[in-house]
Design a protein around this motif. Sequence first.
Motif, mmCIF file in Angstrom:
data_model
loop_
_atom_site.group_PDB
_atom_site.id
_atom_site.type_symbol
_atom_site.label_atom_id
_atom_site.label_comp_id
_atom_site.label_asym_id
_atom_site.label_seq_id
_atom_site.Cartn_x
_atom_site.Cartn_y
_atom_site.Cartn_z
ATOM 1 N N ALA A 179 0.829 -1.211 0.000
ATOM 2 C CA ALA A 179 0.000 0.000 0.000
ATOM 3 C C ALA A 179 0.861 1.258 0.000
ATOM 4 N N ILE A 180 1.925 1.261 0.814
ATOM 5 C CA ILE A 180 2.811 2.426 0.856
ATOM 6 C C ILE A 180 3.425 2.666 -0.518
ATOM 7 N N GLY A 181 3.844 1.599 -1.168
ATOM 8 C CA GLY A 181 4.478 1.721 -2.485
ATOM 9 C C GLY A 181 3.561 2.319 -3.533
ATOM 10 N N ARG A 182 2.263 2.103 -3.377
ATOM 11 C CA ARG A 182 1.298 2.647 -4.343
ATOM 12 C C ARG A 182 0.574 3.884 -3.832
ATOM 13 N N LYS A 183 0.951 4.353 -2.641
ATOM 14 C CA LYS A 183 0.388 5.567 -2.051
ATOM 15 C C LYS A 183 -1.122 5.471 -1.887
ATOM 16 N N ILE A 184 -1.569 4.301 -1.424
ATOM 17 C CA ILE A 184 -2.985 4.085 -1.172
ATOM 18 C C ILE A 184 -3.161 3.580 0.253
ATOM 19 N N ASP A 185 -4.400 3.467 0.695
ATOM 20 C CA ASP A 185 -4.674 3.083 2.071
ATOM 21 C C ASP A 185 -4.910 1.578 2.185
ATOM 22 N N ILE A 186 -4.775 1.065 3.383
ATOM 23 C CA ILE A 186 -4.972 -0.363 3.638
ATOM 24 C C ILE A 186 -5.815 -0.516 4.902
ATOM 25 N N ARG A 187 -6.772 -1.429 4.856
ATOM 26 C CA ARG A 187 -7.588 -1.727 6.038
ATOM 27 C C ARG A 187 -7.531 -3.222 6.315
ATOM 28 N N PHE A 188 -7.259 -3.548 7.561
ATOM 29 C CA PHE A 188 -7.268 -4.939 7.998
ATOM 30 C C PHE A 188 -8.599 -5.209 8.697
ATOM 31 N N ILE A 189 -9.199 -6.339 8.379
ATOM 32 C CA ILE A 189 -10.526 -6.657 8.879
ATOM 33 C C ILE A 189 -10.469 -7.948 9.689
ATOM 34 N N THR A 229 -7.912 7.954 14.418
ATOM 35 C CA THR A 229 -9.137 8.639 14.041
ATOM 36 C C THR A 229 -10.269 7.627 13.902
ATOM 37 N N GLN A 230 -11.345 7.829 14.657
ATOM 38 C CA GLN A 230 -12.532 6.992 14.527
ATOM 39 C C GLN A 230 -13.551 7.770 13.703
ATOM 40 N N LEU A 239 -2.214 6.962 10.818
ATOM 41 C CA LEU A 239 -1.373 7.523 9.769
ATOM 42 C C LEU A 239 0.019 6.914 9.808
ATOM 43 N N ILE A 240 0.543 6.576 8.642
ATOM 44 C CA ILE A 240 1.942 6.156 8.534
ATOM 45 C C ILE A 240 2.747 7.395 8.181
ATOM 46 N N ASN A 241 3.484 7.893 9.131
ATOM 47 C CA ASN A 241 4.214 9.142 8.966
ATOM 48 C C ASN A 241 5.200 9.046 7.807
ATOM 49 N N GLY A 242 5.253 10.126 7.010
ATOM 50 C CA GLY A 242 6.173 10.169 5.890
ATOM 51 C C GLY A 242 5.670 9.443 4.658
ATOM 52 N N SER A 243 4.389 9.087 4.648
ATOM 53 C CA SER A 243 3.822 8.392 3.491
ATOM 54 C C SER A 243 2.457 8.982 3.162
ATOM 55 N N LYS A 244 1.866 8.501 2.092
ATOM 56 C CA LYS A 244 0.509 8.892 1.695
ATOM 57 C C LYS A 244 -0.501 7.843 2.157
ATOM 58 N N THR A 245 -0.076 6.934 3.007
ATOM 59 C CA THR A 245 -0.883 5.771 3.371
ATOM 60 C C THR A 245 -1.377 5.854 4.807
ATOM 61 N N SER A 246 -2.632 5.484 4.992
ATOM 62 C CA SER A 246 -3.157 5.275 6.338
ATOM 63 C C SER A 246 -3.535 3.806 6.471
ATOM 64 N N VAL A 247 -3.524 3.339 7.701
ATOM 65 C CA VAL A 247 -3.900 1.962 8.004
ATOM 66 C C VAL A 247 -5.158 1.992 8.847
ATOM 67 N N GLY A 248 -6.156 1.221 8.448
ATOM 68 C CA GLY A 248 -7.378 1.118 9.224
ATOM 69 C C GLY A 248 -7.567 -0.294 9.722
ATOM 70 N N ILE A 249 -8.238 -0.419 10.853
ATOM 71 C CA ILE A 249 -8.553 -1.745 11.395
ATOM 72 C C ILE A 249 -10.036 -1.789 11.707
ATOM 73 N N ILE A 250 -10.723 -2.744 11.097
ATOM 74 C CA ILE A 250 -12.143 -2.958 11.371
ATOM 75 C C ILE A 250 -12.226 -4.123 12.348
ATOM 76 N N SER A 251 -12.554 -3.790 13.577
ATOM 77 C CA SER A 251 -12.455 -4.778 14.656
ATOM 78 C C SER A 251 -13.826 -5.082 15.237
ATOM 79 N N ALA A 252 -14.665 -5.706 14.434
ATOM 80 C CA ALA A 252 -16.048 -5.957 14.861
ATOM 81 C C ALA A 252 -16.131 -6.915 16.045
#
Length: 331
Positions: A179-189, A229-230, A239-252
Motif C-alpha cells: 500500500a505504501i508503495g502505491r500511495k494508497i490506504d490499507i484496512r485490515f478486517i 481517528t474513529q 497515519l503512517i508518517n512520511g507516506s501517503k498511506t493510512s492503516v485502518g482496522i475494522i475490529s467488529a
Amino acid sequence: MNQLIDPFNRSITYLRVSVTDHCNYRCHYCRDEDHITGTTQNEILSYEEIAKIVRLFSQLGVTKVRLTGGEPLLRKNILNLVTMLGEIPAINDIPISTNAHLLAPMASQLKAAGINRANISIDSLKPDRFKQITRGGDLDKVIQGIDAAIASGMHPLKLNMVVMRGVNDDEIEAMVDFAIGRKIDIRFIETMPIGAAGIDALDHHYSEADILNRMHAHLPERLIVTNPTQTSGPAKSYLINGSKTSVGIISAVSNNFCSSCNRVRLTAKGRLILCLGQENSISLRDLLRSGKHDDEIKSVIINAINNKPEKHEFDSAINNIDSAQMVEIGG
C-alpha cells in the motif's frame, strides 16, 4: 434537513446498495463452496428502481451511496446506473466495493461516470494462496485493477484484507508495504462469525491488538498510534508518517463500533437491511412495484430507521444469518 435519525440519535447519511448477489470469486469466509446464487433478473431491482430508491433516500438526508455486490462489476451496463446516481443532486459521494478482477478495463469509465473512490478486496499477495482463498481468483488481474484505479484518479483507494490466523496473517507487513508503495490506504478486517465463515471464523481470529503490535514493530518510527481517528465508518485509522498511506482496522469482534454507525443496506432484491448483524428488514421493491406513492415509501423508510438496533449481536447472528443471506446483504 436529515429526517433519518435512529432511536440512538445516529444520523443515517450512507446507503450501501448491492447491485447483484452474483460473484466471480467464492471466498471461503463469504460463500459456501457449493452455494449457487439462483437469483433471477426479475427478482432484482432494475437500475431505474435503484435510482428511484436512492433519490427518495437523498430527499431524507442520505448523501453517500456505495455500490457493492456480490461483485458489482458483474452487473451488465453498470455505468448506466453510476450515471443515473450521479444525476441525483444531493448524492455527492459514490464509491464502489469490488474484488477488482474486472476493474482494469473499466476504471477510467467508472471514474468519468461518477465513481470517485473504491475499496478493493485483496487477502493475499501470493498468487497460489490468493487463488486458494478466493477459490479461483487471479491476483494479477486484481493488481492490474488496482493500478488502473490509481491511474484513473479515484481517490482515496483502500485495500481491504481479511486477516485470518494461520491462513494469511504472515502477510500483514507485506500488505502495508504494498500500500505504501502505491500511495494508497490499507484496512485490515477481523474475521466475523457470520455468513459462510460462521463460528469457525473465531478459530482464525486475529485481533486488532495483534495487528497493531505487528504494524508498530514493522514501522516503529512511522506509525502514529496515539490518536487514531474513529470516523463514522467501522475502521480506526492510523497515519503512517512520511507516506501517503493510512492503516485502518475494522475490529467488529474485538470492539463494538456501532455507536457511530451511519448506514443502512439495500439488497439486490430490494430489501432494506438496518444492521449487518441483525435480521430486521423490509422490502422496498414490493412497495415500488405495488405502486405506492413516493411519500408513502419515504414514510416506511423513516419508520424502519426507528427500528434500527443499537448494535450488532454477532453471537446470535451465528445462528440466524446464513451464507446465502450474507451474499445478498453485500457486506
